[in-house]
Design an enzyme around this catalytic site. Sequence first.
Site, PDB file in Angstrom:
ATOM      1  CE  LYS A   1      -1.629   1.752   4.137  1.00 53.74           C
ATOM      2  NZ  LYS A   1      -1.493   3.193   4.033  1.00 53.74           N
ATOM      3  CG  ASN A   2       2.621   2.880   3.486  1.00 54.43           C
ATOM      4  OD1 ASN A   2       1.234   2.987   3.475  1.00 54.43           O
ATOM      5  ND2 ASN A   2       3.050   2.420   4.702  1.00 54.43           N
TER       6      ASN A   2
ATOM      7  NE  ARG B   1       1.515  12.404   7.288  1.00 52.27           N
ATOM      8  CZ  ARG B   1       1.938  13.502   7.628  1.00 52.27           C
ATOM      9  NH1 ARG B   1       1.013  14.589   8.053  1.00 52.27           N
ATOM     10  NH2 ARG B   1       3.231  13.953   7.363  1.00 52.27           N
TER      11      ARG B   1
ATOM     12  CB  CYS C   1      -3.871   6.747  11.334  1.00 52.04           C
ATOM     13  SG  CYS C   1      -4.427   5.238  10.337  1.00 52.04           S
TER      14      CYS C   1
ATOM     15  NE  ARG D   1       1.221  10.186  10.366  1.00 47.70           N
ATOM     16  CZ  ARG D   1       0.630   9.030   9.603  1.00 47.70           C
ATOM     17  NH1 ARG D   1      -0.641   8.790   9.810  1.00 47.70           N
ATOM     18  NH2 ARG D   1       1.638   8.566   9.010  1.00 47.70           N
ATOM     19  N   PRO D   2       3.020  16.501  11.430  1.00 50.86           N
ATOM     20  CG  PRO D   2       4.870  17.737  12.242  1.00 50.86           C
ATOM     21  CD  PRO D   2       4.084  16.240  12.303  1.00 50.86           C
ATOM     22  CG  MET D   3       2.572  17.831   5.936  1.00 51.36           C
ATOM     23  SD  MET D   3       1.585  18.077   4.333  1.00 51.36           S
ATOM     24  CE  MET D   3       2.946  18.017   2.988  1.00 51.36           C
ATOM     25  CG  ASP D   4       8.244  20.158  10.221  1.00 48.61           C
ATOM     26  OD1 ASP D   4       7.422  19.168  10.402  1.00 48.61           O
ATOM     27  OD2 ASP D   4       9.282  20.298  10.932  1.00 48.61           O
ATOM     28  CG  LEU D   5      10.720  17.157   8.483  1.00 44.20           C
ATOM     29  CD1 LEU D   5      10.556  15.603   8.942  1.00 44.20           C
ATOM     30  CD2 LEU D   5      11.914  17.593   8.483  1.00 44.20           C
TER      31      LEU D   5
ATOM     32  CG  ASP E   1       2.939   1.443   9.566  1.00 44.71           C
ATOM     33  OD1 ASP E   1       2.903   2.378  10.512  1.00 44.71           O
ATOM     34  OD2 ASP E   1       3.355   1.779   8.537  1.00 44.71           O
TER      35      ASP E   1
ATOM     36  CB  ILE F   1       7.931   6.479  14.557  1.00 42.60           C
ATOM     37  CG1 ILE F   1       9.159   5.419  14.447  1.00 42.60           C
ATOM     38  CG2 ILE F   1       7.496   7.101  13.344  1.00 42.60           C
ATOM     39  CD1 ILE F   1      10.419   6.093  13.946  1.00 42.60           C
TER      40      ILE F   1
ATOM     41  NE  ARG G   1      -6.687   4.791   5.653  1.00 40.86           N
ATOM     42  CZ  ARG G   1      -5.875   5.272   6.364  1.00 40.86           C
ATOM     43  NH1 ARG G   1      -6.188   5.431   7.745  1.00 40.86           N
ATOM     44  NH2 ARG G   1      -4.821   5.490   6.040  1.00 40.86           N
TER      45      ARG G   1
END
Length: 422
Positions: free
Chosen positions: A22-23, A94, A118, A123-127, A308, A330, A400
Amino acid sequence: MDSIIVTGGAELNGRIPIAGAKNACLALMPATLLSDEPLTLTNAPRLSDIKTMTQLLQSLGAEVTSMQDGRVLTLSSHNLTSHRADYDIVRKMRASNLVLGPLLARAGHAVVSLPGGCAIGARPMDLHIAGLEALGAEVELKDGYLHAVARGGLKGAVIEQRFASVGATENIVMAATLAKGTTVLKNAAREPEIVDLVRCLRAMGARIAGEGTSRIEIEGVDRLGGATHRVVADRIELGTYMIAPAIAGGSVELIGGTRDLLPAFCEKLEEAGVTITQTNEGLHVARANGRVHAVDVKTEVYPGFPTDLQAQMMALMCTSDGVSVLEETIFENRFMHAPELMRMGAKIDVHGGHATVTGVQRLKGAPVMATDLRASVSLILAGLGAEGETQVNRVYHLDRGYERVEEKLSACGARIERVRGE
Ligand code: UD1
């Protein structure tokens, strides 16, 4: 809403085919946005997250054709009509944020809603943002949307990530394939899904070296072409089904599985007393009589123990012969399965990023609630070994990420069925 009912106590014996990851697929699909020629993905998993990504790409003007019952996807982006990833789709998953890098590289601008997915932490997006800014983009947050523009196009740069984020690595690598000059990404993620993405991008004509190491170098090219690529096996599905016979007893061969996908995880299972053998077709996993040993686990980036698989490992440790400590490094807030397992009689004490699990002889079936994707499957696994019936409610999370879970397990002798809800 559907629920899954498991009646515990049946040993598992048989073979389970492992689907495409999936990923990996969720990162490979947006790669279509980088090219005006078709990209064909084989061994695609049939999951609701893949449908969500299909909808998102279609909303941008991409054509997505599904063949062989969803196993083969052909994606074409010769005529993109939008550069806006809408909240209505992005909130479901996400990984929708993986259109940001490719859209920006191809169209010069992108508007992408901040994601949902999830509920396992901030879970920010700064990177992602810092990486794209280093490539010359201007990124602004307005009304819940990231507005990214690359005036004059993207330019190669040296980028060092504060943390080896999987998604940020994927976005930066995809964007850099069409940037002017060379990009060096330091502290890049090394997960097998990154390696798979790079192989596909290379087949499309990208010039990339170093995948699978923490330093990836990308030399930008003017354009990418089409390609056909086979999606790598899903290591999280593999690990999940490796735990099933460890909990229920018996022996199962996981077709398509290889040890290198899960090095630390395999070591931990062996330490717990599970036998793992590589066969010609996959991995054979068996648990002899008796309870597994308690082992301590700390989640880490690849090749460490995957976050996971932490919930599934906790389900196994609930009936171990001692005390184990599971440390989650994580994601914060990723022990939501613990209270549900406790409803089944597990002894778990959560304190910050640690969970101490004291093994009991046997869990008892109970109605439980799936709170996120991996948590939901951990409850099914726990139910396989429990006394009596476990009803796992709210299984839309499960769909999912796991295809035909009840069919795959019942083919090995598990007593498991889906009850269709309204
Ligand atoms: C991917 C996987 C997910 C897995 C995770 C870690 C997909 C679709 N999902 O998620 O199943 O659990 O890797 O192996 O591939 N972070 C930041 N800033 C950022 C990005 C991330 O601080 O810009 C933090 C996150 O909050 C989290 C950690 O980094 O604590 C890991 O996130 P990341 O590796 O980015 O995970 P995803 O790509 O979202």
